[in-house]
Design a protein around this motif. Structure first.
Motif, short mmCIF file in Angstrom:
data_model
loop_
_atom_site.label_atom_id
_atom_site.label_comp_id
_atom_site.label_asym_id
_atom_site.label_seq_id
_atom_site.Cartn_x
_atom_site.Cartn_y
_atom_site.Cartn_z
N UNK A 101 0.83 -1.19 0.00
CA UNK A 101 0.00 0.00 0.00
C UNK A 101 0.87 1.25 0.00
N UNK A 102 0.48 2.22 -0.78
CA UNK A 102 1.21 3.48 -0.87
C UNK A 102 0.89 4.36 0.33
N UNK A 103 1.85 5.19 0.73
CA UNK A 103 1.70 6.19 1.81
C UNK A 103 1.40 5.56 3.17
#
Length: 86
Positions: free
Chosen positions: A2-4
């Motif tokens: 997952x990004x961020x």
């Protein structure tokens, strides 16, 4: 992945001043102090009190606990192994 979701992760030098030892690794820790490394690049540096170069366990200077001495002290203080078979 997952990004961020994960923190930033960058090259950082950890320096053990007691042993005069430093190593380059990656970390999320931040530092405003910097050091120029062997490759000519400048990296943030974090001073640590102890590392594998100065820790007694890794240097072979660890204290050995004398188990027999403790038993002997106990027997001197409280008497020998006097047990009755009743």
């Amino acid at each position: 992945m997952q990004q961020d979701k994960h923190p930033d992760y960058w090259p950082t030098v950890f320096r053990d001043r007691a042993a005069g030892y430093a190593f380059l690794t990656r970390s999320t820790a931040r530092s405003v102090e910097t050091i120029e490394w062997d490759d000519g690049e400048t990296y943030p540096v974090i001073d640590v009190e102890i590392s594998s170069e100065s820790h007694p366990f890794f240097t072979g200077k660890a204290r050995v606990v004398d188990g027999e001495g403790r038993v002997a002290a106990f027997e001197r203080r409280y008497g020998g192994a006097e047990r009755s078979n009743s």
